[in-house]
Design an enzyme around this catalytic site. Sequence first.
Site, PDB file in Angstrom:
ATOM      1  N   ASP A  26       0.869  -1.127   0.067  1.00 12.35           N
ATOM      2  CA  ASP A  26      -0.032   0.118  -0.069  1.00 12.35           C
ATOM      3  C   ASP A  26       0.712   1.223   0.066  1.00 12.35           C
ATOM      4  OD1 ASP A  26      -2.540  -1.004  -0.056  1.00 12.35           O
ATOM      5  OD2 ASP A  26      -2.603  -1.306   2.204  1.00 12.35           O
ATOM      6  N   LEU A  27       1.812   1.335   0.795  1.00 12.60           N
ATOM      7  CA  LEU A  27       2.598   2.473   1.152  1.00 12.60           C
ATOM      8  C   LEU A  27       3.453   2.865  -0.263  1.00 12.60           C
ATOM      9  CD1 LEU A  27       3.768   1.966   4.785  1.00 12.60           C
ATOM     10  CD2 LEU A  27       1.860   3.336   3.878  1.00 12.60           C
TER      11      LEU A  27
END
Length: 396
Positions: free
Chosen positions: A170-171
Site C-alpha cells: 500500500d505504502l
Amino acid sequence: MGHLAASEALKRFRVIDLTQVRAGPTACRQLADWGADVIQVQMPEHMRGDDTLGGQDGSDYQYTHRNKRSITLNLKESEGIAALKRLIATADVVVENFRPDVKYRLGIDYESLAADHPGLVYASISGFGQTGPYATRPGFDQIAQGMSGLMSITGVPGEAPMRVGIPIADLCAGIFAAQGILVALLERESSGKGQWLHTSLFESMIYMLDFQTSRFLIDGEVAQQAGNFHPTSIPTGVYKARDGYMNIAVFGSKIWERFCNIMGAPEWVSDERYHDKASRSINRDSLNAQINERLASQDRSYWIAKFNEGGVACGVINDMGEVFKDPQTQHLNIVKTVVSPRLGEQRMVGQPVQLTRTPSTIVRSAPLRGEHSEEILKTLGYDDAVLVQMKSLGVY
C-alpha cells in the site's frame, strides 16, 4: 478558512482525493504535506460503511489524512456527480482507487474528464493494474506481498513465508503514484497537457524486490529466505552481544578486514573458509557462530563504539518507544505536532525529506467527514438555498 498550505512547494496545485483505505490516501497525503490543496471526497454520513483505518478518531486515520480538507458527495446521484465534476474543473490532479470499471460507470474516467479539462493529471491506483487477467480482483496489501514474491524471501529459512511488518505494498504504491503525479505535473509545464498515470500494489512490490529481481532475470537465481541475514553480503545481519541483539553490516573486502581486526580475529582474513565473499557464503553458519561467540564477551555499547570507530556499520535494534527516545531521531526533528480541535495535541512523523527553503510541516489535523463541504461548495457557486436543498436530498 480555506486552504492551509503545509509547504510553499506545491501550494499552487489542487488535488481531488477520491481514494480510501491506504494506498490512495498515502499518495494524497504526500502531496498535501508538500502544500497541495487536497480535497478528500467521501460518501455522506448516512451512506458510509464501516470506517477504515480504525475510525476517524483513530491514530491511523488521523496520521493518513492530515493536511487535507473533506467534502461529502453522494456519487450515486447525478447531482453529486455534477458537483464533483464542477470541483474537478478547478483542480490539477485527480487520484482514485476504485475498481477499474467503476470510474467508467460513473463517467469520471480520464478520457471523459480530459475532454473538458485537457490539463488534468489523473492517477489511478489498483491492486493488479487497470487491465489484464487480474484487473478486476480485489487487491489488498498482504495479497500483493505474497503474489509479488516478497513473502517467499522473507522469514527464517525452512519456515513459512512471512509478511513484512508494515503495509509495504500500500505504502509503496501510494508513494510511487505521488512520484508519478509530480513527474506528470513537471511534463505538463512544457506540453500544457495532462495525462493518465496508473500503478498497482502488485507492480510496486515487484519493483521493490530490486536486486532480487535481477538475480533471477539476469542470473537465473531464485532467491530463498535468508532470515535476518543479507542473502549475498556476509556477514551482514542480526547478532547477539552480551546484553542483547544488534545489527552488523560488512560490505566489501576492506571493511571485512577492519571487522576481523575489531573482532580480534585477523586470521579470518586469510582463512580459506572466509577469505572471499563466495567462501563466506558457503560457510555462513560457522562464521556467524564464531561472531556470536566473540560478541558475547561484551555489551552492545562496547561493540557499537568499536565498530563505529573502525568504520563498520552497526546499530542497536530499537522498539517503537526506543526509536523516539533516540538522540538522532530527536535531532532530526521528524516528529511534528498538530492540534486537533476535537482530539487535542497529536504527535506524528513528518516527511523524511528536508527541503531547506520550502519545508513540509503539519498544519491541519485530519478533517471530520464533510467538515468543509459547504465551504468548498460555495466556492463552486452553490448558494445557501441550493445547499439546503442538496442537503435535504442527501447529495452531500
